[in-house]
Write an enzyme that holds these catalytic residues in place. Sequence first.
Site, PDB file in Angstrom:
ATOM      1  N   GLY A  86      49.045  32.082  33.722  1.00 31.14           N
ATOM      2  CA  GLY A  86      49.331  30.740  34.209  1.00 31.14           C
ATOM      3  C   GLY A  86      49.080  29.655  33.197  1.00 31.14           C
ATOM      4  O   GLY A  86      49.657  28.562  33.294  1.00 31.14           O
TER       5      GLY A  86
ATOM      6  N   THR B 229      41.686  30.983  34.328  1.00 30.26           N
ATOM      7  CA  THR B 229      40.335  30.436  34.487  1.00 30.26           C
ATOM      8  C   THR B 229      39.476  30.791  33.278  1.00 30.26           C
ATOM      9  O   THR B 229      38.671  29.997  32.802  1.00 30.26           O
ATOM     10  CB  THR B 229      39.697  30.985  35.774  1.00 30.26           C
ATOM     11  OG1 THR B 229      40.520  30.616  36.885  1.00 30.26           O
ATOM     12  CG2 THR B 229      38.305  30.416  35.978  1.00 30.26           C
TER      13      THR B 229
ATOM     14  N   SER C 284      42.416  31.629  44.002  1.00 34.61           N
ATOM     15  CA  SER C 284      43.498  31.886  44.951  1.00 34.61           C
ATOM     16  C   SER C 284      43.989  33.319  44.802  1.00 34.61           C
ATOM     17  O   SER C 284      43.648  34.017  43.842  1.00 34.61           O
ATOM     18  CB  SER C 284      44.670  30.913  44.711  1.00 34.61           C
ATOM     19  OG  SER C 284      45.278  31.151  43.458  1.00 34.61           O
ATOM     20  N   GLY C 285      44.806  33.734  45.762  1.00 37.66           N
ATOM     21  CA  GLY C 285      45.404  35.059  45.717  1.00 37.66           C
ATOM     22  C   GLY C 285      46.802  35.001  46.279  1.00 37.66           C
ATOM     23  O   GLY C 285      47.195  34.017  46.924  1.00 37.66           O
ATOM     24  N   ARG C 286      47.582  36.055  46.002  1.00 35.33           N
ATOM     25  CA  ARG C 286      48.928  36.085  46.559  1.00 35.33           C
ATOM     26  C   ARG C 286      49.389  37.518  46.710  1.00 35.33           C
ATOM     27  O   ARG C 286      48.846  38.439  46.080  1.00 35.33           O
ATOM     28  CB  ARG C 286      49.919  35.306  45.692  1.00 35.33           C
ATOM     29  CG  ARG C 286      50.202  35.898  44.322  1.00 35.33           C
ATOM     30  CD  ARG C 286      49.321  35.323  43.267  1.00 35.33           C
ATOM     31  NE  ARG C 286      49.598  35.801  41.936  1.00 35.33           N
ATOM     32  CZ  ARG C 286      50.554  35.346  41.147  1.00 35.33           C
ATOM     33  NH1 ARG C 286      51.407  34.444  41.583  1.00 35.33           N
ATOM     34  NH2 ARG C 286      50.689  35.809  39.920  1.00 35.33           N
TER      35      ARG C 286
ATOM     36  N   GLY D  20      36.713  40.801  37.400  1.00 33.59           N
ATOM     37  CA  GLY D  20      35.798  41.910  37.139  1.00 33.59           C
ATOM     38  C   GLY D  20      34.383  41.658  37.625  1.00 33.59           C
ATOM     39  O   GLY D  20      34.083  40.656  38.275  1.00 33.59           O
TER      40      GLY D  20
ATOM     41  N   HIS E  26      41.501  45.491  36.759  1.00 34.73           N
ATOM     42  CA  HIS E  26      40.974  44.252  36.208  1.00 34.73           C
ATOM     43  C   HIS E  26      42.171  43.375  35.854  1.00 34.73           C
ATOM     44  O   HIS E  26      43.097  43.833  35.177  1.00 34.73           O
ATOM     45  CB  HIS E  26      40.120  44.516  34.976  1.00 34.73           C
ATOM     46  CG  HIS E  26      39.429  43.288  34.474  1.00 34.73           C
ATOM     47  ND1 HIS E  26      39.205  43.057  33.144  1.00 34.73           N
ATOM     48  CD2 HIS E  26      38.936  42.216  35.124  1.00 34.73           C
ATOM     49  CE1 HIS E  26      38.592  41.899  32.991  1.00 34.73           C
ATOM     50  NE2 HIS E  26      38.418  41.368  34.186  1.00 34.73           N
ATOM     51  N   ASP E  27      42.173  42.132  36.294  1.00 38.10           N
ATOM     52  CA  ASP E  27      43.361  41.296  36.134  1.00 38.10           C
ATOM     53  C   ASP E  27      43.779  41.152  34.680  1.00 38.10           C
ATOM     54  O   ASP E  27      44.976  41.152  34.367  1.00 38.10           O
ATOM     55  CB  ASP E  27      43.168  39.927  36.805  1.00 38.10           C
ATOM     56  CG  ASP E  27      41.865  39.241  36.457  1.00 38.10           C
ATOM     57  OD1 ASP E  27      41.158  39.686  35.527  1.00 38.10           O
ATOM     58  OD2 ASP E  27      41.532  38.239  37.123  1.00 38.10           O
ATOM     59  N   THR E  28      42.810  41.070  33.765  1.00 42.27           N
ATOM     60  CA  THR E  28      43.176  40.971  32.351  1.00 42.27           C
ATOM     61  C   THR E  28      43.851  42.240  31.869  1.00 42.27           C
ATOM     62  O   THR E  28      44.811  42.195  31.085  1.00 42.27           O
ATOM     63  CB  THR E  28      41.945  40.680  31.489  1.00 42.27           C
ATOM     64  OG1 THR E  28      41.269  39.534  31.996  1.00 42.27           O
ATOM     65  CG2 THR E  28      42.336  40.430  30.037  1.00 42.27           C
TER      66      THR E  28
END
Length: 488
Positions: A406, A259, A13-15, A78, A236-238
Amino acid sequence: MKRVLAFDFGASSGRAMLAELKDEKIDMREIHRFSNDPVIVGGTMYWDILRLFFEIKTGITKAVNDGGFDAIGIDTWGVDFGLIDKRGKLIGNPVHYRDTRTEGIDKEVEQIISKEELYSLTGTQFMRFNTIYQLMYLKNHEPEQLENAEKMLLTPDLFAYMLTGEVKAEASIASTTNLYDPVKRDWNFELINRLGLPEKIFPPVIKAGEIYGMLSDEICEELGCKKVPVIAVNEHDTASAVVATPSESDDFVYISCGTWSLFGIELKEPVLTDEAAELNFTNEGGYRDTVRFLKNIMGLWLIQESRRQFRREGEEVGFDQLEKEALASEPFKCFIDVDNAAFETAGNLPRRVKEFCERTGQYVPKTRGEVMRCIYQSLAMKYKYTFNMLSKLGDKKYSRINILGGGIKDRLLCQMAADACNAEVLAGPSEATVMGNIAVCFEALGEIADFAGIRKVVSDSTELKRYVPAENDLWEKAYADYIKILSV
């Protein structure tokens, strides 16, 4: 008061989040949420990239109608990328990292360069879907794509290009490719040439906090927004999540829990030793030239995919119920290696858990709760295993772990992590990734002074939950049984 529009993309998902700084705290709210659904066509799993860009446009429109914004930041997963041709057009849909096309490609790469030498050059954890293997698949099996490509743009860079027309690569996302030099902080063109990949497709690298460019005239005209900068956050989200670690010390252990579970420490320089290579740790780019020295562990994907399978079978069960059933089941009857290749791809995860237990001579879980107990405690044991490795590599004893993202909503996993690792767990913020994204934008806009200021703002904006070890003796006794299944 300046406002930031942050786009945060996960694997499912995204927001879009609209944020302001109020009383030195981040005040943010979600203005748009959407699913991120891969599409399988002709046996290949793709990202639906154009629909995702449509969702970015929708988020911009909603933000305009909400009073506007002064900058945009984007973070994603990534390794994955899109290719654009010399006219600037996208060559096909980007392929999902869980697609099977890279199976066996690592062996093709090893004909050119050994794993040991590759690690010494890039310091990157070996995972079959790394960008290096995706590009080598194209070179060896679909060469026409690379022949027609002018540039390779990793996912957040591709979105920034679509918004601005600028072709650049942010450092933290580039560092996930296995083609990046963590010492020079740039592409390793010697390696790229050795592999026979076209050097021209790699865009110039910029650092987080720099500006890609301004929103294009076309976008501004279409969406009725003013011309504002798209800022290269830690894309990169991390990397964005680690920026938002609420620690007053530079010496901390973190798990970015979603995830995937990214388990590591923040360093000034990469660790490229034989021991680090053997333990398969990765050195990825962090904020202000730091290095995220971490282990990429299969995370909540195992729980998410198991739930999907239960629902496919007609069992409408929620995560809370699965957690309760796991807690009610007898502990330590069986374990899985959560990073085993059997658990990488979508499908019947509960069945694969049972098959793994049977194959390794363990008790085979029978009920839904027993399957979930096996997954939960195996994740926590992998945390313990990784925690021990970090202490060994750093010759240092850690007593606290920051869990971000999360995954902190999963209280059972947080408590198990504390018990297994015999360490205090500080859980928070749950929105670490988007908070890191927003904070870097505010620093770029001059609203936050520096990196230390970012961490203070995040800490002041976060309520942490503490978990203390309660049953470490039981976990220590069971650890020997867990270690046995890792060597099978």
